[in-house]
Scaffold this motif. Structure first.
Motif, short mmCIF file in Angstrom:
data_model
loop_
_atom_site.label_atom_id
_atom_site.label_comp_id
_atom_site.label_asym_id
_atom_site.label_seq_id
_atom_site.Cartn_x
_atom_site.Cartn_y
_atom_site.Cartn_z
N UNK A 146 0.83 -1.21 0.00
CA UNK A 146 0.00 0.00 0.00
C UNK A 146 0.86 1.25 0.00
N UNK A 147 1.92 1.27 0.81
CA UNK A 147 2.84 2.41 0.82
C UNK A 147 3.38 2.67 -0.59
N UNK B 170 3.96 11.46 -0.08
CA UNK B 170 4.45 10.61 1.01
C UNK B 170 3.40 10.46 2.11
N UNK B 171 2.73 11.54 2.47
CA UNK B 171 1.70 11.45 3.50
C UNK B 171 0.51 10.63 3.00
N UNK B 172 0.16 10.77 1.74
CA UNK B 172 -0.91 9.94 1.18
C UNK B 172 -0.54 8.46 1.27
N UNK B 173 0.72 8.15 0.98
CA UNK B 173 1.19 6.76 1.07
C UNK B 173 1.12 6.25 2.50
N UNK C 188 -1.46 2.99 6.80
CA UNK C 188 -2.20 2.87 8.05
C UNK C 188 -3.55 2.21 7.82
N UNK C 189 -4.24 2.61 6.73
CA UNK C 189 -5.53 1.99 6.42
C UNK C 189 -5.39 0.50 6.16
N UNK C 190 -4.23 0.09 5.62
CA UNK C 190 -3.99 -1.32 5.33
C UNK C 190 -3.63 -2.12 6.59
N UNK D 239 0.18 -3.07 16.49
CA UNK D 239 -0.03 -2.69 17.89
C UNK D 239 -0.85 -1.41 18.02
N UNK D 240 -0.93 -0.63 16.94
CA UNK D 240 -1.67 0.63 16.99
C UNK D 240 -0.85 1.76 16.41
N UNK D 241 -1.13 2.99 16.83
CA UNK D 241 -0.45 4.15 16.28
C UNK D 241 -0.11 5.14 17.39
N UNK D 242 1.00 5.84 17.20
CA UNK D 242 1.41 6.80 18.22
C UNK D 242 2.19 7.98 17.64
N UNK D 243 3.15 7.71 16.73
CA UNK D 243 4.01 8.78 16.22
C UNK D 243 4.23 8.63 14.72
N UNK D 244 4.63 9.74 14.11
CA UNK D 244 4.92 9.76 12.67
C UNK D 244 5.89 10.90 12.40
N UNK D 245 6.57 10.81 11.25
CA UNK D 245 7.55 11.84 10.91
C UNK D 245 7.74 11.91 9.41
#
Length: 218
Positions: A126-127, A142-145, A150-152, A157-163
């Motif tokens: 997906x990325x 890049x953010x769309x990817x 994330x949708x895939x 474990x979940x989500x917490x951070x991004x950069x």
């Protein structure tokens, strides 16, 4: 415990985007330099790979040579994940056999996707596919990817951070520069959405002002 995409645009700009169910993924995972290349060091992250990898690339080593030099000297390599793009856009990666499943990488000309602790390898697909098919600026793509990763399923474990990290040859050294972006969301319920909001603020800050129309008196 992270998934990332490293890319090189046609104009020589490098971009890295990454997300994790860990605190402050942007502080240790991505590295990029316009005159050298870009990489991510993740899983049981060896933080020395960031500066060391850029130094190897800057010295003229290929992506494959850089991966080999870093991994071969690391006694913890079975737990490491590393993905590198060199100045030509050639890609190389290492996913250690003891990385948390599901782990893997996808490589092609101008891109490298890598992840561990994934919901499945379809996250990496997906990325890649979203990035290659999307339109807009490099950071927007890049953010769309990342959003589609994330949708895939993303990090299971979940989500917490991004950069988001961008390093382009048009960087003129000024503080607010569209060719140099370093945006980090360290701890958030919706890190990808927050990263998109920060990019919009950055774009507004670095937009070229529209010249005022000439003033005519009389």
């Amino acid at each position: 415990m992270t998934y990332s995409l490293v890319v090189r645009d046609d104009d020589g700009t490098f971009g890295v985007i990454t997300a994790s169910k860990s605190l402050a993924v942007g502080a240790s995972v991505p590295a990029a330099a316009a005159d050298a290349g870009a990489l991510v060091t993740q899983a049981h992250t060896n933080t020395a790979f960031a500066d060391g990898g850029i130094a190897h690339l800057r010295a003229g080593h290929s992506a494959a040579e850089t991966v080999e030099r870093l991994i071969s000297s690391d006694p913890g390599r079975s737990l490491r994940q590393l993905a590198v793009l060199d100045g030509k856009g050639d890609a190389a990666a290492w996913t250690g056999p003891d990385c948390t499943e599901t782990a893997g990488h996808l490589l092609g000309t101008g891109y490298a996707a890598a992840g561990n602790c994934l919901d499945g390898t379809h996250v990496l697909t997906a990325l890649r596919d979203t990035f290659l098919a999307s339109a807009g600026t490099l950071p927007q793509r890049l953010i769309a990817a990342l959003a589609d990763g994330e949708k895939a399923g993303g990090d299971h474990r979940g989500r917490q951070s991004a950069a988001l990290r961008i390093a382009g040859p048009a960087d003129n050294g000024t503080l607010h520069n569209a060719s140099r972006i370093d945006l980090r969301v360290d701890d958030h319920d919706d890190p990808v959405g927050e990263l998109r909001r920060l990019l919009a603020l950055h774009d507004a800050l670095t937009a070229t002002p529209t010249p005022a129309p000439p003033h005519h008196s009389g």
